[in-house]
Design a protein around this motif. Structure first.
Motif, PDB file in Angstrom:
ATOM      1  N   SER A  45       0.820  -1.208   0.000  1.00  0.00           N
ATOM      2  CA  SER A  45       0.000   0.000   0.000  1.00  0.00           C
ATOM      3  C   SER A  45       0.856   1.262   0.000  1.00  0.00           C
ATOM      4  N   ASP A  46       0.291   2.332  -0.541  1.00  0.00           N
ATOM      5  CA  ASP A  46       0.950   3.637  -0.484  1.00  0.00           C
ATOM      6  C   ASP A  46       0.588   4.389   0.776  1.00  0.00           C
ATOM      7  N   ALA A  47      -0.581   4.084   1.329  1.00  0.00           N
ATOM      8  CA  ALA A  47      -1.027   4.740   2.554  1.00  0.00           C
ATOM      9  C   ALA A  47      -1.943   3.796   3.317  1.00  0.00           C
ATOM     10  N   ILE A  48      -1.963   3.958   4.650  1.00  0.00           N
ATOM     11  CA  ILE A  48      -2.828   3.176   5.525  1.00  0.00           C
ATOM     12  C   ILE A  48      -3.654   4.159   6.350  1.00  0.00           C
ATOM     13  N   LEU A  49      -4.964   3.952   6.399  1.00  0.00           N
ATOM     14  CA  LEU A  49      -5.868   4.875   7.077  1.00  0.00           C
ATOM     15  C   LEU A  49      -6.605   4.184   8.205  1.00  0.00           C
ATOM     16  N   ILE A  50      -6.686   4.876   9.353  1.00  0.00           N
ATOM     17  CA  ILE A  50      -7.550   4.454  10.453  1.00  0.00           C
ATOM     18  C   ILE A  50      -8.247   5.691  11.009  1.00  0.00           C
ATOM     19  N   GLY A  51      -9.351   5.475  11.696  1.00  0.00           N
ATOM     20  CA  GLY A  51     -10.093   6.579  12.274  1.00  0.00           C
ATOM     21  C   GLY A  51      -9.450   7.105  13.543  1.00  0.00           C
ATOM     22  N   GLY A  52      -9.809   8.323  13.892  1.00  0.00           N
ATOM     23  CA  GLY A  52      -9.260   8.939  15.090  1.00  0.00           C
ATOM     24  C   GLY A  52      -9.595   8.170  16.355  1.00  0.00           C
ATOM     25  N   ASN A  53     -10.787   7.567  16.423  1.00  0.00           N
ATOM     26  CA  ASN A  53     -11.145   6.797  17.604  1.00  0.00           C
ATOM     27  C   ASN A  53     -10.248   5.575  17.757  1.00  0.00           C
ATOM     28  N   THR A  54      -9.873   4.949  16.641  1.00  0.00           N
ATOM     29  CA  THR A  54      -8.958   3.810  16.687  1.00  0.00           C
ATOM     30  C   THR A  54      -7.570   4.253  17.133  1.00  0.00           C
ATOM     31  N   VAL A  55      -7.142   5.432  16.683  1.00  0.00           N
ATOM     32  CA  VAL A  55      -5.856   5.965  17.141  1.00  0.00           C
ATOM     33  C   VAL A  55      -5.873   6.132  18.653  1.00  0.00           C
ATOM     34  N   ARG A  56      -6.963   6.715  19.185  1.00  0.00           N
ATOM     35  CA  ARG A  56      -7.045   6.947  20.622  1.00  0.00           C
ATOM     36  C   ARG A  56      -7.158   5.646  21.413  1.00  0.00           C
ATOM     37  N   THR A  57      -7.952   4.708  20.903  1.00  0.00           N
ATOM     38  CA  THR A  57      -8.244   3.483  21.660  1.00  0.00           C
ATOM     39  C   THR A  57      -7.109   2.467  21.589  1.00  0.00           C
ATOM     40  N   ASP A  58      -6.613   2.197  20.371  1.00  0.00           N
ATOM     41  CA  ASP A  58      -5.589   1.165  20.189  1.00  0.00           C
ATOM     42  C   ASP A  58      -4.172   1.728  20.178  1.00  0.00           C
ATOM     43  N   ALA A  76      12.467  -0.437  -4.278  1.00  0.00           N
ATOM     44  CA  ALA A  76      11.561  -0.017  -5.348  1.00  0.00           C
ATOM     45  C   ALA A  76      11.394   1.496  -5.405  1.00  0.00           C
ATOM     46  N   GLY A  77      12.147   2.208  -4.569  1.00  0.00           N
ATOM     47  CA  GLY A  77      12.080   3.662  -4.578  1.00  0.00           C
ATOM     48  C   GLY A  77      10.953   4.242  -3.743  1.00  0.00           C
ATOM     49  N   LYS A  78      10.393   3.423  -2.849  1.00  0.00           N
ATOM     50  CA  LYS A  78       9.309   3.875  -1.994  1.00  0.00           C
ATOM     51  C   LYS A  78       9.830   4.145  -0.583  1.00  0.00           C
ATOM     52  N   PRO A  79       9.069   4.912   0.219  1.00  0.00           N
ATOM     53  CA  PRO A  79       9.440   5.043   1.633  1.00  0.00           C
ATOM     54  C   PRO A  79       9.404   3.687   2.329  1.00  0.00           C
ATOM     55  N   GLU A  80      10.148   3.556   3.407  1.00  0.00           N
ATOM     56  CA  GLU A  80      10.202   2.286   4.129  1.00  0.00           C
ATOM     57  C   GLU A  80       8.812   1.854   4.616  1.00  0.00           C
ATOM     58  N   HIS A  81       8.008   2.823   5.041  1.00  0.00           N
ATOM     59  CA  HIS A  81       6.654   2.552   5.509  1.00  0.00           C
ATOM     60  C   HIS A  81       5.659   3.386   4.702  1.00  0.00           C
ATOM     61  N   PRO A  82       4.435   2.906   4.519  1.00  0.00           N
ATOM     62  CA  PRO A  82       3.415   3.705   3.847  1.00  0.00           C
ATOM     63  C   PRO A  82       3.073   4.967   4.642  1.00  0.00           C
ATOM     64  N   LEU A  83       2.519   5.938   3.957  1.00  0.00           N
ATOM     65  CA  LEU A  83       1.982   7.129   4.605  1.00  0.00           C
ATOM     66  C   LEU A  83       0.902   6.710   5.593  1.00  0.00           C
ATOM     67  N   LYS A  84       0.910   7.290   6.797  1.00  0.00           N
ATOM     68  CA  LYS A  84      -0.112   6.982   7.794  1.00  0.00           C
ATOM     69  C   LYS A  84      -1.139   8.105   7.807  1.00  0.00           C
ATOM     70  N   HIS A 101       4.914   8.849  16.318  1.00  0.00           N
ATOM     71  CA  HIS A 101       6.343   8.776  16.639  1.00  0.00           C
ATOM     72  C   HIS A 101       7.055   7.565  16.030  1.00  0.00           C
ATOM     73  N   SER A 102       6.469   6.998  14.985  1.00  0.00           N
ATOM     74  CA  SER A 102       7.130   5.908  14.280  1.00  0.00           C
ATOM     75  C   SER A 102       6.694   5.948  12.831  1.00  0.00           C
ATOM     76  N   GLY A 103       7.481   5.321  11.969  1.00  0.00           N
ATOM     77  CA  GLY A 103       7.142   5.301  10.551  1.00  0.00           C
ATOM     78  C   GLY A 103       7.535   6.593   9.855  1.00  0.00           C
ATOM     79  N   GLY A 104       6.969   6.799   8.685  1.00  0.00           N
ATOM     80  CA  GLY A 104       7.306   7.967   7.878  1.00  0.00           C
ATOM     81  C   GLY A 104       6.299   9.086   8.022  1.00  0.00           C
ATOM     82  N   GLY A 105       5.742   9.554   6.880  1.00  0.00           N
ATOM     83  CA  GLY A 105       4.845  10.690   6.893  1.00  0.00           C
ATOM     84  C   GLY A 105       3.488  10.364   7.496  1.00  0.00           C
TER      85      GLY A 105
END
Length: 231
Positions: A45-58, A76-84, A101-105
């Motif tokens: 994936s180029d990006a991974i999405l989660i909701g704000g409630n999941t960020v707060r809870t998990d 392959a010329g991509k960032p080490e981790h997908p955009l969060k 505080h982890s991963g890339g953008g």
């Protein structure tokens, strides 16, 4: 305008459709092999999405765990981790969360009011995330347009239930990968994969089944929501 990303909804549930129980500890629905499958999806994936409630809870780190997969992305010329990516209407996300505080953008999509609240906390000199205000409400269509302009071609959505429901209700999901674990939660208050909503075609629309397989004791179902037939 760039084409919108391919949107993949990835979820694991119990047989009765719960994505967690009500205990303080996160319920692990997947097995080791299925967690590895999800890690592969993240790496693709180029990006991974989660909701704000999941960020707060998990408070997940949301990373590609395999060193080999991270190395392959870099080769392959991509960032080490997908955009969060996360979505929040009110902007109630603190800077202490591990998500920043982890991963890339990182990008936060929110309302204009939420952006005014979050920018002093996460953007600017803090440098934790870019904050994008989308107006009075968070419209997922313009959000996908903005991600496309950022070069996102494949978006993986990992929840929670409200986020999955919005993508499905707005007809924006291209694929669902649903892992069903062999257990029953049985709690009325447990969070669910999908919430009540008006879905395209209603109860007569049948999604196209892309495949069904087993991953250890988990059953993986793959559907194409946009390719259903109206009965």
């Amino acid at each position: 305008m760039a084409d919108r990303p391919h949107v993949l909804l990835s979820v694991a549930t119990s047989i009765d459709g719960c994505i967690d129980d009500t205990s303080p500890q996160r319920l692990l629905l997947s097995n080791a092999a299925d967690f590895d499958r999800v890690d592969q999806l993240r790496a693709e994936s180029d990006a991974i999405l989660i909701g704000g409630n999941t960020v707060r809870t998990d408070d997940p780190r949301l990373l590609v765990n395999s060193p080999a997969r991270r190395a392959a992305r870099v080769a392959a010329g991509k960032p080490e981790h997908p955009l969060k990516v996360t979505v929040t209407a009110g902007g109630e996300l603190g800077p202490e969360l591990r998500f920043w505080h982890s991963g890339g953008g990182k990008v936060v999509y929110t309302t204009d009011a939420g952006a005014a609240r979050l920018r002093p906390v996460l953007a600017g000199t803090a440098g934790l995330a870019e904050v994008v205000g989308l107006g009075e409400t968070v419209d997922f269509g313009p959000m996908l347009d903005d991600l496309a302009e950022r070069g996102v071609r494949r978006l993986m959505v990992e929840g929670g239930g409200r986020i999955h429901t919005q993508f499905l209700a707005q007809g924006l999901a291209d694929e669902v990968q649903w892992a069903v674990a062999p257990l029953l939660v049985g709690e009325a208050a447990a969070p669910r994969f999908v919430h009540p909503a008006e879905f395209p075609g209603g109860s007569t629309r049948r999604m196209r089944l892309l495949g069904a397989s087993t991953v250890g004791d988990v059953v993986l179902l793959r559907y194409a929501p946009k390719e259903g037939a109206l009965g």
